[in-house]
Design an enzyme around this catalytic site. Sequence first.
Site, PDB file in Angstrom:
ATOM      1  N   ALA A   1       0.458   2.821   8.596  1.00  0.00           N
ATOM      2  CA  ALA A   1      -0.986   2.655   8.426  1.00  0.00           C
ATOM      3  C   ALA A   1      -1.225   1.376   7.641  1.00  0.00           C
ATOM      4  CB  ALA A   1      -1.598   3.852   7.692  1.00  0.00           C
ATOM      5  N   MET A   2      -2.486   0.951   7.592  1.00  0.00           N
ATOM      6  CA  MET A   2      -2.842  -0.294   6.914  1.00  0.00           C
ATOM      7  C   MET A   2      -4.134  -0.110   6.148  1.00  0.00           C
ATOM      8  SD  MET A   2      -2.256  -3.327   6.097  1.00  0.00           S
ATOM      9  CE  MET A   2      -3.351  -4.324   5.081  1.00  0.00           C
TER      10      MET A   2
ATOM     11  N   HIS B   1      -2.011   7.561   0.437  1.00  0.00           N
ATOM     12  CA  HIS B   1      -1.449   6.243   0.117  1.00  0.00           C
ATOM     13  C   HIS B   1      -2.421   5.129   0.469  1.00  0.00           C
ATOM     14  CE1 HIS B   1       1.900   3.325  -0.336  1.00  0.00           C
ATOM     15  NE2 HIS B   1       1.236   2.663   0.591  1.00  0.00           N
ATOM     16  N   GLU B   2      -2.936   5.158   1.684  1.00  0.00           N
ATOM     17  CA  GLU B   2      -3.823   4.064   2.110  1.00  0.00           C
ATOM     18  C   GLU B   2      -5.142   4.090   1.353  1.00  0.00           C
ATOM     19  OE1 GLU B   2      -2.318   1.881   3.708  1.00  0.00           O
ATOM     20  OE2 GLU B   2      -0.633   3.160   4.253  1.00  0.00           O
TER      21      GLU B   2
ATOM     22  N   HIS C   1      -4.727   2.591  -2.078  1.00  0.00           N
ATOM     23  CA  HIS C   1      -4.676   1.130  -2.040  1.00  0.00           C
ATOM     24  C   HIS C   1      -6.052   0.508  -2.291  1.00  0.00           C
ATOM     25  CE1 HIS C   1      -0.768  -0.440  -1.246  1.00  0.00           C
ATOM     26  NE2 HIS C   1      -0.569   0.210  -0.109  1.00  0.00           N
TER      27      HIS C   1
ATOM     28  N   GLU D   1       2.582  -1.952  -3.462  1.00  0.00           N
ATOM     29  CA  GLU D   1       3.244  -0.898  -2.699  1.00  0.00           C
ATOM     30  C   GLU D   1       4.007   0.081  -3.583  1.00  0.00           C
ATOM     31  OE1 GLU D   1       2.423  -0.240   0.106  1.00  0.00           O
ATOM     32  OE2 GLU D   1       1.646  -2.108   0.964  1.00  0.00           O
TER      33      GLU D   1
ATOM     34  N   GLU E   1      -1.707  -7.852   7.775  1.00  0.00           N
ATOM     35  CA  GLU E   1      -0.661  -7.950   6.764  1.00  0.00           C
ATOM     36  C   GLU E   1       0.702  -8.072   7.448  1.00  0.00           C
ATOM     37  OE1 GLU E   1       1.052  -5.692   2.780  1.00  0.00           O
ATOM     38  OE2 GLU E   1      -0.541  -4.761   3.922  1.00  0.00           O
TER      39      GLU E   1
END
Length: 908
Positions: free
Chosen positions: A271-272, A306-307, A310, A329, A130
Site C-alpha cells: 500500500a502507499m 500502517h498507512e 503515516h 517506515e 514513491e
Amino acid sequence: MLQLRDGQAPATAIHRADYQAPAWWIDTVDLTFDLDPAKTRVLNKMRVRRNTEVPAQPLRLDGDELNLARVLVNGGGTSFKMDGDQLVLENLPEGGDPVDLEIFTTCAPAKNTKLMGLYVSQGTFFTQCEAEGFRRITYFLDRPDVMAMYTVTLRADKTAYPVLLSNGNLVEQGALEDGRHFAKWADPHRKPSYLFALVAGNLVAREQKIKSRAGRDHLLQVFVRPGDLEKTEHAMNSLMASVAWDEARFGLSLDLDRFMIVATSDFNMGAMENKGLNVFNTKYVLASQSTATDTDYANIESVVGHEYFHNWTGNRVTCRDWFQLSLKEGLTVFRDQEFSMDMAGSPSARAVKRIEDVRVLRTAQFPEDAGPMAHPVRPDSYIEINNFYTVTIYEKGAEVVRMQHNLVGREGFAKGMKLYFERHDGHAVTCDDFAQAMADANPDSELARRLDQFKRWYSQAGTPQLRAEGSYDAAARTYTLTLSQSCAPTPGQAEKLPFVIPVQMGLLGQDGRALTLRLQGEDAQAAGDSRLLVLSEPSHSFVFTDVDQEPVPSLLRGFSAPVVLQHSDSDAALLTLLAHDSDAFNRWEAGQRLGLRIALQAIGDTSITADASGQIAAALLPSSFVEAMRGVLRHPQLDAAFKELMLTLPGESYIAEQLAVVDPQRVHAVREAMRQQLATELQADWQQAWQEHSDTGAYRPDPVSSGRRALSGMALSMLCLAARASGDTVWPGKALQRFKDAGNMTDRMSALTALVQSGHPLAAQALARFHKLFQHDALVLDKWFALQGGACDRGGNVLPAVKQLMKHPDFQIKNPNRARSLIFSYCSANPGAFHRADAAGYVFWSERVIELDAINPQVAARLARALDRWSKLAEPYRTAAREAIARVAARAELSNDVREVVTRALAD
C-alpha cells in the site's frame, strides 16, 4: 542519477555524505490532467524560487519516459536543454523572487508495466510515486525535501472514468463538453512529490462519517471496483479503529475533511500512504469469511493502520532524503505493531503478535544483515533506492524505535513524540532529529545519557551477538551475569563499535518460581522480579545479591533488542523456562532454542542418514522434548494461538542461518523428520486438539477464534502427516470433508494445506475443486498458486508443477500478486524444493528474473534476492547458484534494480 540503458556503464552510487539542500524551492504546483490511456496530457504550472542559502545553480528537473511539448517561464518562451533525463533551465531570473514555470508533457499510462508513475490497471488510472515515480508524470524536483502546496484538476470521459480522485479536499467538479467531466482537488498541507496521487475509474465506495475527539467531522471512503463492495467492511472498521487509536494513544488527529483508500490488483507493494488518498493492493483491502483467511484479516488491519499512521509519521513530518527512509517506515511499523497489539487485547494475544513480528525479523532481516545486501538502518549509499525498501529499513528500523521506547518508557515515548511534532511538523528531517527529540523529552533517561552511542543502531549494519555467561556463588548468595557483545563485519564496515543494548531480564528458581532481583549496592526498594539492564560496553558484569539458589536466567524478555543471544543454557534450564517463564515470548523462545539445538545436532550427525527419497526414518526428538510439547498441547491455561506457535518448529531458513555451510536438502530432511515424529508420537493429543478446537461457531476474526482455528488447522496437518506414515486413510478423508464443508476460508485452506503438504492423492481432487469454486476471485486464486509453489517436495515434483502452472490460463506474470504467488513461493519460500542438486531451480530462477526485469524491475529485483545467501551453500549448490547469478549479471540490458542486487551478490 544516471539510468542504465542498453549496455551503458552502470549507474554511479549516491552517497548520504554528498547531500546538499536543493538550489530551488517549489512553493505551489497546479496540475491539470487530460486522462487518456494511450496519451495523457499533463500541464504543470509551478511557482519556483531560488534557495538563496546555497550558491546559484541552474534549475534541473527530473523526468523519465516523458514527451516534452512546451516550457514557459513567466508566460513566455525560454531556452532549455536536456541533460540525460533532466530538463535544465539555465537562464532563469536572478534573486529570490518567485518564477512562474509552465511545463506541458505527455505520457502513455497504458504502456507503463513498471507500475511507477501514472499507469492503467483494468481500465482505471492509478499512480505510484514513491520513491521516484513522480518524474514519470511531469518534470519536477523529485526529492522528498522539496515540499509544495498542490492543486490538481482531473479531466476525463465521464462514462469510462466517473470517479476522479486526488489528494486533499474536493473543491469543485462539473461537466465538460463531449461527455467529459472534471474534478478539482486542493491539498491544504505541503507535501513532497512522492506523496502525490490520482485515481480515475469506475469505482464504488463504502462511506462512513465520523467525529474525532477534537469534535471535527470527517468522511472516510474505501473505493473498490463494482462487485467488491461487500468485501470492504473489515477495511473500513480497521480505518476507523486506526483513526481512534492514533488520537487516543498519541493525540494525533485526522487533519483532512476526508480520508480515502483505493484498491487495485496491479501494485508493486502492499500500500502507499499518499496524503489523504491511500492506494492499496487489493490483498490488503478485500476480505470476506468465504475468501479471506484469519491471517488476511489481521494483515488488513495492520496495513490499513500502517498507512493511516503515516499521515503524521511520514506525511506531516517527512524524510530529508531517502537515506532517512526508516525515519518514517521504521517508526510507522512500530506504531502499527503497537496498534495491532492494543487491538488484540489480552496479554497472551499481545505476546502472539510480538512473536510473529520477531519471527519475520529473524527469518528475513537477520539473513539480510549477514548477506551481501547488508546495510545500516540509515544507509550510507545506494544505486537504486527501490532496492532499499527492505526488512532492515522497516522491521529492524521498528526495533530501533522499540529500543528507544524501552529506554524511556511508554509515557516518556509519548512525550518524545509530542516534542518531535512540535519541532518538525511540516518539515523534512532526519533520523537524528527523531532520536534527539526522544532524548530531549527524557533528559534523565538512559537514552539521553548514551544518545550518540545509541545512534550507532542507525549507522552500523549487522546483527549484534549478545553473549551471556552466568555464575552462582552459593556461599555469597550472589549470581553474576556477564554480558558481552560483538558484531561481525558487513560490506563496507569491517569494524563495529559497541551498541547500546537494552536487555529485559528475570531470574527463575529451579522450580520455575520468579526470584527477586537486586543488584549489588542497590537499595532494597528497587528490587523486583523483572528489570532492564543496559549494556553499552564490550562486556559488563551485573551482580545480583540475596540469591538463595542457582537461578535459571530469562534473558531478552519480549525480545528487547534485535540481537542474537548466545547462552549455553542446559536442556533442563530451557525446559524450565518453557514450562514456567512468566514472559510469554521467552517461554516460546525456550521451545525454539530446544528445537533448533536438536535440529543442528542431527544435521551434523553423519550417522543419521536419509533414504533414496531423502527421508530420515530415525527418531530425532528426545522424549523430554516430545513430552514438553505434549504438555503444551494439554495445558489448560494456554491460549490456542500461543500453543500453535509453541508447537511450530524453527523454519528451514532460520535453521540454515545457524550453519556455516548449508546443505538445503539435509536441513529439509531433518526438519521433516522432526515434524513426522511430533505428528506420530502426539497423535492422540492432536486428535484431542482437533476435537476441542475444530468448531469455532459463527465466524469472527478475533484473536481467540483465530487461535482456535490455527490450532485445529495444525492438528489436522499433523494427523494427515501421521496418516501418510501409517497408510491410514481416515484423516485424509476427514480433511477432504472439512475442505468441502468449511464455512470460512481459514478452515478450507487449512484442510487443503493438510492434504497438499502431506502429499496425499486426495490433494489433486481438492485443488481442482478449489479452482472451480474460486476461479473468478483473483486473490483466492493467488492462494491456490502459492500453495502449490510452496508444496513439500517429494522426488523433485514441485518444479515441474510450477512450470506447468505458469502455462495455466489464470497465470499472468505481469501482475505482481500473481507472480509473487507462484514464482516467489517456489524460489524464495520453499528451500527444500528450490535448491535442487541438478541446479534446475537456479536455472528457472535466472530465467524468471530476466523475464520480469523486462516487465517490472522492482518485482524482478525482489526475486533476485532469493539467492542472496548463495555463498553459504554446500556443493554442488554453491557453484550452480553462483553460475545462475553470473548468468543474470551478464545481461547487457538489465535494470539498475536487478544489476545492483546481483553485482553485490557476486561480490560476497
